[in-house]
Design a protein around this motif. Structure first.
Motif, PDB file in Angstrom:
ATOM      1  N   LEU A 153      57.013  11.579  52.058  1.00 29.04           N
ATOM      2  CA  LEU A 153      57.527  11.532  53.436  1.00 29.04           C
ATOM      3  C   LEU A 153      58.946  10.977  53.476  1.00 29.04           C
ATOM      4  O   LEU A 153      59.812  11.506  54.175  1.00 29.04           O
ATOM      5  N   GLU A 154      59.169   9.933  52.703  1.00 35.40           N
ATOM      6  CA  GLU A 154      60.512   9.337  52.685  1.00 35.40           C
ATOM      7  C   GLU A 154      61.530  10.308  52.085  1.00 35.40           C
ATOM      8  O   GLU A 154      62.650  10.441  52.586  1.00 35.40           O
ATOM      9  N   VAL A 155      61.155  11.008  51.032  1.00 37.93           N
ATOM     10  CA  VAL A 155      62.057  12.005  50.436  1.00 37.93           C
ATOM     11  C   VAL A 155      62.337  13.119  51.446  1.00 37.93           C
ATOM     12  O   VAL A 155      63.472  13.575  51.580  1.00 37.93           O
ATOM     13  N   HIS A 156      61.313  13.549  52.198  1.00 39.78           N
ATOM     14  CA  HIS A 156      61.515  14.547  53.258  1.00 39.78           C
ATOM     15  C   HIS A 156      62.587  14.066  54.233  1.00 39.78           C
ATOM     16  O   HIS A 156      63.480  14.831  54.601  1.00 39.78           O
ATOM     17  N   GLU A 157      62.486  12.793  54.647  1.00 43.77           N
ATOM     18  CA  GLU A 157      63.451  12.247  55.600  1.00 43.77           C
ATOM     19  C   GLU A 157      64.863  12.232  55.032  1.00 43.77           C
ATOM     20  O   GLU A 157      65.824  12.557  55.733  1.00 43.77           O
ATOM     21  N   LEU A 158      64.992  11.867  53.764  1.00 41.76           N
ATOM     22  CA  LEU A 158      66.316  11.841  53.134  1.00 41.76           C
ATOM     23  C   LEU A 158      66.906  13.249  53.040  1.00 41.76           C
ATOM     24  O   LEU A 158      68.106  13.446  53.284  1.00 41.76           O
ATOM     25  N   VAL A 159      66.073  14.223  52.703  1.00 43.15           N
ATOM     26  CA  VAL A 159      66.534  15.617  52.622  1.00 43.15           C
ATOM     27  C   VAL A 159      66.940  16.107  54.013  1.00 43.15           C
ATOM     28  O   VAL A 159      67.969  16.767  54.181  1.00 43.15           O
ATOM     29  N   GLY A 218      68.104  14.376  56.268  1.00 41.48           N
ATOM     30  CA  GLY A 218      69.353  13.705  56.592  1.00 41.48           C
ATOM     31  C   GLY A 218      70.563  14.257  55.858  1.00 41.48           C
ATOM     32  O   GLY A 218      71.674  13.776  56.037  1.00 41.48           O
ATOM     33  N   GLY A 219      70.341  15.254  54.995  1.00 40.01           N
ATOM     34  CA  GLY A 219      71.456  15.916  54.339  1.00 40.01           C
ATOM     35  C   GLY A 219      71.551  15.747  52.836  1.00 40.01           C
ATOM     36  O   GLY A 219      72.432  16.319  52.203  1.00 40.01           O
ATOM     37  N   MET A 220      70.676  14.957  52.238  1.00 44.26           N
ATOM     38  CA  MET A 220      70.718  14.776  50.778  1.00 44.26           C
ATOM     39  C   MET A 220      70.086  15.972  50.067  1.00 44.26           C
ATOM     40  O   MET A 220      69.242  16.651  50.622  1.00 44.26           O
ATOM     41  N   THR A 221      70.522  16.186  48.852  1.00 42.30           N
ATOM     42  CA  THR A 221      69.844  17.182  48.026  1.00 42.30           C
ATOM     43  C   THR A 221      68.492  16.596  47.609  1.00 42.30           C
ATOM     44  O   THR A 221      68.292  15.376  47.642  1.00 42.30           O
ATOM     45  N   ALA A 269      67.775  12.725  46.796  1.00 36.45           N
ATOM     46  CA  ALA A 269      66.770  12.046  47.611  1.00 36.45           C
ATOM     47  C   ALA A 269      65.700  11.410  46.724  1.00 36.45           C
ATOM     48  O   ALA A 269      65.303  10.263  46.948  1.00 36.45           O
ATOM     49  N   GLY A 270      65.244  12.128  45.712  1.00 36.72           N
ATOM     50  CA  GLY A 270      64.252  11.586  44.780  1.00 36.72           C
ATOM     51  C   GLY A 270      64.793  10.389  44.030  1.00 36.72           C
ATOM     52  O   GLY A 270      64.110   9.363  43.899  1.00 36.72           O
ATOM     53  N   ASN A 271      66.030  10.497  43.560  1.00 36.72           N
ATOM     54  CA  ASN A 271      66.645   9.383  42.832  1.00 36.72           C
ATOM     55  C   ASN A 271      66.870   8.172  43.741  1.00 36.72           C
ATOM     56  O   ASN A 271      66.639   7.030  43.332  1.00 36.72           O
ATOM     57  N   THR A 272      67.308   8.415  44.955  1.00 29.22           N
ATOM     58  CA  THR A 272      67.531   7.324  45.905  1.00 29.22           C
ATOM     59  C   THR A 272      66.225   6.609  46.205  1.00 29.22           C
ATOM     60  O   THR A 272      66.165   5.372  46.230  1.00 29.22           O
ATOM     61  N   PHE A 273      65.175   7.377  46.410  1.00 26.32           N
ATOM     62  CA  PHE A 273      63.873   6.780  46.694  1.00 26.32           C
ATOM     63  C   PHE A 273      63.396   5.919  45.527  1.00 26.32           C
ATOM     64  O   PHE A 273      62.958   4.787  45.715  1.00 26.32           O
ATOM     65  N   MET A 274      63.500   6.436  44.315  1.00 24.96           N
ATOM     66  CA  MET A 274      63.018   5.681  43.152  1.00 24.96           C
ATOM     67  C   MET A 274      63.862   4.424  42.925  1.00 24.96           C
ATOM     68  O   MET A 274      63.332   3.388  42.544  1.00 24.96           O
ATOM     69  N   LYS A 275      65.164   4.499  43.177  1.00 23.82           N
ATOM     70  CA  LYS A 275      66.010   3.302  43.062  1.00 23.82           C
ATOM     71  C   LYS A 275      65.568   2.242  44.062  1.00 23.82           C
ATOM     72  O   LYS A 275      65.531   1.053  43.762  1.00 23.82           O
ATOM     73  N   LYS A 276      65.206   2.681  45.261  1.00 24.56           N
ATOM     74  CA  LYS A 276      64.735   1.765  46.292  1.00 24.56           C
ATOM     75  C   LYS A 276      63.432   1.102  45.831  1.00 24.56           C
ATOM     76  O   LYS A 276      63.266  -0.107  45.975  1.00 24.56           O
ATOM     77  N   VAL A 277      62.530   1.892  45.277  1.00 26.97           N
ATOM     78  CA  VAL A 277      61.254   1.362  44.796  1.00 26.97           C
ATOM     79  C   VAL A 277      61.492   0.362  43.664  1.00 26.97           C
ATOM     80  O   VAL A 277      60.955  -0.742  43.674  1.00 26.97           O
ATOM     81  N   LEU A 278      62.299   0.748  42.704  1.00 24.82           N
ATOM     82  CA  LEU A 278      62.567  -0.150  41.581  1.00 24.82           C
ATOM     83  C   LEU A 278      63.277  -1.413  42.041  1.00 24.82           C
ATOM     84  O   LEU A 278      63.027  -2.498  41.517  1.00 24.82           O
ATOM     85  N   GLY A 279      64.155  -1.294  43.024  1.00 23.90           N
ATOM     86  CA  GLY A 279      64.852  -2.460  43.570  1.00 23.90           C
ATOM     87  C   GLY A 279      63.895  -3.425  44.245  1.00 23.90           C
ATOM     88  O   GLY A 279      64.048  -4.635  44.158  1.00 23.90           O
ATOM     89  N   SER A 280      62.869  -2.886  44.888  1.00 21.98           N
ATOM     90  CA  SER A 280      61.914  -3.767  45.563  1.00 21.98           C
ATOM     91  C   SER A 280      60.990  -4.439  44.544  1.00 21.98           C
ATOM     92  O   SER A 280      60.485  -5.541  44.802  1.00 21.98           O
ATOM     93  N   ILE A 281      60.792  -3.832  43.398  1.00 21.51           N
ATOM     94  CA  ILE A 281      59.961  -4.418  42.357  1.00 21.51           C
ATOM     95  C   ILE A 281      60.703  -5.557  41.672  1.00 21.51           C
ATOM     96  O   ILE A 281      60.111  -6.576  41.324  1.00 21.51           O
TER      97      ILE A 281
END
Length: 82
Positions: free
Chosen positions: A53-59, A61-64, A68-80
């Motif tokens: 769902l989050e990747v859908h939202e990023l896409v 919003g204009g991301m490829t 979008a997948g990389n941004t999401f995973m960076k966010k997840v890893l950052g929260s860990i």
């Protein structure tokens, strides 16, 4: 969470379908007869659906999809890391 699973869900399902699946899994997870391994699997599925769902939202919003997948995973890893 597995990025290939998230990408597959994101590519093959609409946000509405993902939200419906989330509702079903959340309701099932409350069944008193579930064992711990089953709850773990449901939790993993819910995590992947939320990621899609989050990747859908990023896409939307204009991301490829790749960004979008990389941004999401960076966010997840950052929260860990915190």
């Amino acid at each position: 969470m597995k990025l290939p699973v998230i990408k597959t869900i994101q590519k093959t399902c609409t946000p509405e379908q993902i939200e419906t699946a989330l509702e079903v899994l959340e309701n099932i997870s409350e069944a008193p007869s579930l064992k711990e391994p089953e709850i773990d699997v449901i939790g993993e599925l819910i995590s992947n659906l939320c990621g899609a769902l989050e990747v859908h939202e990023l896409v939307a919003g204009g991301m490829t999809e790749k960004d979008a997948g990389n941004t999401f995973m960076k966010k997840v890893l950052g929260s860990i890391d915190r």
